[in-house]
Design an enzyme around this catalytic site. Sequence first.
Site, short mmCIF file in Angstrom:
data_model
loop_
_atom_site.label_atom_id
_atom_site.label_comp_id
_atom_site.label_asym_id
_atom_site.label_seq_id
_atom_site.Cartn_x
_atom_site.Cartn_y
_atom_site.Cartn_z
N ASP A 143 5.22 49.97 41.17
CA ASP A 143 5.40 50.09 39.71
C ASP A 143 4.12 50.61 39.06
OD1 ASP A 143 7.78 48.98 40.27
OD2 ASP A 143 7.51 47.16 39.07
N SER B 270 43.76 55.20 31.55
CA SER B 270 43.48 53.83 32.02
C SER B 270 44.25 53.60 33.32
CB SER B 270 43.84 52.81 30.94
OG SER B 270 45.15 53.01 30.54
N LEU B 271 44.23 52.39 33.83
CA LEU B 271 44.84 52.13 35.14
C LEU B 271 45.98 51.13 35.03
CD1 LEU B 271 41.66 51.66 37.37
CD2 LEU B 271 43.31 53.53 37.55
N GLU C 41 37.78 50.49 46.12
CA GLU C 41 36.42 50.16 45.65
C GLU C 41 36.50 49.07 44.59
OE1 GLU C 41 36.46 54.16 44.54
OE2 GLU C 41 36.16 53.79 42.40
N LYS D 144 36.36 47.17 41.08
CA LYS D 144 36.53 47.59 39.70
C LYS D 144 35.37 46.98 38.91
CE LYS D 144 40.07 47.79 36.13
NZ LYS D 144 39.43 47.20 34.96
N ASP E 268 33.37 45.76 35.73
CA ASP E 268 33.77 45.27 34.42
C ASP E 268 32.73 45.71 33.39
OD1 ASP E 268 35.64 44.07 32.90
OD2 ASP E 268 34.89 42.04 33.16
N TYR F 256 32.86 57.21 39.13
CA TYR F 256 34.06 57.19 39.96
C TYR F 256 34.99 58.37 39.74
CZ TYR F 256 35.44 54.90 35.62
OH TYR F 256 35.62 54.60 34.30
N LYS G 147 44.28 43.14 40.44
CA LYS G 147 43.48 42.16 39.70
C LYS G 147 43.31 40.88 40.50
CE LYS G 147 42.43 44.00 35.74
NZ LYS G 147 42.76 43.52 34.44
N CYS H 120 20.65 12.15 15.84
CA CYS H 120 20.25 13.18 16.81
C CYS H 120 20.06 12.53 18.19
CB CYS H 120 18.94 13.83 16.35
SG CYS H 120 18.19 14.86 17.63
N CYS I 167 16.10 12.53 19.04
CA CYS I 167 15.07 11.79 18.31
C CYS I 167 15.63 10.66 17.45
CB CYS I 167 14.25 12.74 17.46
SG CYS I 167 15.15 13.42 16.06
N CYS J 288 20.09 18.51 13.42
CA CYS J 288 19.04 17.53 13.24
C CYS J 288 17.99 18.24 12.39
CB CYS J 288 18.45 17.13 14.58
SG CYS J 288 16.88 16.27 14.43
N CYS K 20 11.41 16.42 15.85
CA CYS K 20 12.36 16.22 16.95
C CYS K 20 11.80 16.89 18.22
CB CYS K 20 13.70 16.82 16.57
SG CYS K 20 14.86 16.81 17.93
S1 IVH Z 1 39.09 54.99 38.27
C1 IVH Z 1 42.48 57.17 35.67
N1 IVH Z 1 37.41 53.32 39.34
O1 IVH Z 1 38.81 50.50 34.64
C2 IVH Z 1 41.34 56.30 35.46
N2 IVH Z 1 38.06 52.99 37.08
O2 IVH Z 1 41.31 49.54 33.54
C3 IVH Z 1 40.46 56.37 36.65
N3 IVH Z 1 36.97 51.08 36.02
O3 IVH Z 1 39.25 53.09 32.32
C4 IVH Z 1 39.59 55.24 36.66
N4 IVH Z 1 35.77 50.45 37.74
O4 IVH Z 1 36.87 52.30 32.82
C5 IVH Z 1 38.11 53.65 38.24
N5 IVH Z 1 35.92 51.90 40.39
C6 IVH Z 1 36.59 52.25 39.32
C7 IVH Z 1 36.49 51.53 38.11
C8 IVH Z 1 37.24 51.93 37.02
C9 IVH Z 1 36.07 50.21 36.50
C10 IVH Z 1 37.52 51.04 34.65
C11 IVH Z 1 37.65 52.38 33.98
C12 IVH Z 1 39.09 52.48 33.56
C13 IVH Z 1 39.49 51.06 33.53
C14 IVH Z 1 40.98 50.89 33.65
#
Ligand code: IVH
Length: 680
Positions: free
Chosen positions: A37, A85-86, A117, A119, A121, A229, A317, A411, A414, A429, A434
């Site tokens: 560093d 989205s998924l 892979e 997911k 958060d 991704y 999930k 409290c 104290c 308190c 305290c």
């Molecule tokens: S692939 C068509 N891979 O999950 C969308 N998404 O619930 C392709 N996310 O909007 C997304 N980890 O923000 C993909 N390894 C991963 C992910 C991932 C988190 C999120 C992503 C997506 C959301 C859907």
Amino acid sequence: MSGKISEEIKKKIEKLVKELNYHSYRYYVLDSPVMSDGEYDKAYRHLKELEEEYHYILPDSPTQRVGAPALEKFDKVKHTEPMLSLDNAFSHDEVREFDKRIKKLLGTEDEVEYTVEPKYDGLAIEITYRNGLLFRASTRGDGYEGEDVTQNIKTIKSVPLKMEGSKIPGEIDIRGEVYMDLDEFEKLNKQRERNDEPLFANPRNAAAGSVRQLDPSVTTARKLYLACYGIGTAKGISFKSQSELTKWLQEARFPTPEKMKVVKGIDKVIGIIKEIEEERGDFSFETDGAVVKVNDFGLQQKLGVKTREPRWATAYKFQAHQGTTTIKEIHGSVGRTGVITPFAVFEPVRIGGVTVSRSTLHNWDEIERKDIKIGDTVVVERAGDVIPHVLMVIKEKRTGEEKKFPIPEKCPACGSSVVREDGEVAVRCVSLHCPAQVQEKIAHFASRGGMDIEGLGEKNIELLYSRGLIKHFEDIYKLKKEDLLELPRFAEKSAQNLIEAIEKSKHATLSKFLFAIGILHVGEYAAKVLAKNFRKLEDLYKVTPERIMQIKQMGGKIASSLSMFFNDRKNIDLLNSMVKLGMKITNPDFKSNEKGGMPLEGLTFVITGTMPKSRKEIEGLIEDNGGHASSAISASTSYLVVGEEPGSKLAKAKKLGVKAISYNELLKMVEKKPGNLRLF
Ligand code: IVH
């Protein structure tokens, strides 16, 4: 005027940028640093000096990650291709159904190749690169239009400002998840708890809250990561599969999801899902599922998209981390501002690989609302995988022996009477003596976001407090090594280290100091805003709420709290006594305004010869007063500060027409203007 730049200097700057970026990649993406560093910081400072002297700044210079001004609002960005989205699968059977649907749509019985892979958060982000350089970053928003968060995303060290490798497209949208790791999330929440700020419920909210900040300096202070991704629009490059894309992303120096596997057939997919679920407790980040994608992009194209979700992917999930246990006791814990927060002590229970034996009950209204009693059987959930909370009481299990826990009248720390103001959920308190509050205040003062006194954590504070060595934070500066050596936890080295850390903390910035002294409602952000608007601490003495309200980021609650604090004689006496104990506060955040700029603003200084003070101190003085200290003299140097036995720089200064001044003349320049920033 800028220094004339030679090819040699240009090359030097380019080399430094390249090296620093490489080492940052090793550190933040590969997690395998090869440079210390200290060495990194030294090279970084050298680069910054050269950039300032020669005004030659490359777009991918690491110095370009920080320092962007705060925005009024975010601009909107339209995604050229929607961010989807998924679909979710909640059981292994549902994952098998996903595979069946795919085979049917493709008209095949053959096993399909998938990637699996974790997911992440976090928060979905799109980063557009033009000719390899980071051009713009935006949030997902509603999938079609997001917000321009370029300045904030640039502060994330694992995000390349320039991509590397042999195949650099004209333009490409890189997609990924920005996330906060669990350690950082916990640290951040601890700090917020101390500061009476609302806690983030989970790392996802913390990441989103950090990216959607108008002031990039707040984002910089939060450690965020990226996992890439996917891609959106790509010009001049194409990929055959998710695995080929991932390989390219890695070559281009993007971080990609950990543990990504390519497997054929749904049985193997489920095997990997199980592995990820078993290992999820060991990950440094929060994951609530596994993403399964058809690997081949040609097949993905054939399968297409249904409304907002692709048919070629699903998110399995994981089960929520929940467990059932009984409440043995309920207690109140007293925080820094006197707020008494109830918490439950459980019969210890293992939830998702972690033993949970207590959890906060948030406030007394929550106990009423959920009808929680001592002896109840409850469902406990670990939200965001770290903070457990009571989800619900299983009333069927009640025996009639359960006991209500009344709001305390005294409290617990104290014994003083407590108050609950009308309309407030908090019980407080209000005793000034305290011990719980005092210790929490000292812990806040010494914490990382405050004066950052290493070695002065909760345990040592408790010990020092119980021995009567510190009763308030000013007492920290009265501690002597001999005092520490008499205590059971200290030996020669640890005592010396703590004394040195305390000494170091005497040099603080105004924003850190304002945060550290723990004025009600003044968090890190508010402290920074105040430092930007008030040149020195004394300018806040006797401040009125009206003056604070003139600052657009400030609201009524902070205004009245600040004015109460700075109009209280006892507080001013405390601040003055800290000054007497050697506190030196500087304010690099203050932005020059109608009151005039900083005394050395825009000036570059080079030092030569033996000085009455250390070079580091003099450089600090120059920087603290808005100037810049450089090691190399050039035509753009404003002053050469000359000590005894000056080196060849003096002759060079004469040749270049740079004015030479003495150390005392430098001091006069700092002192004569009203903008002197040495406060005490
Ligand atoms: S692939 C068509 N891979 O999950 C969308 N998404 O619930 C392709 N996310 O909007 C997304 N980890 O923000 C993909 N390894 C991963 C992910 C991932 C988190 C999120 C992503 C997506 C959301 C859907």
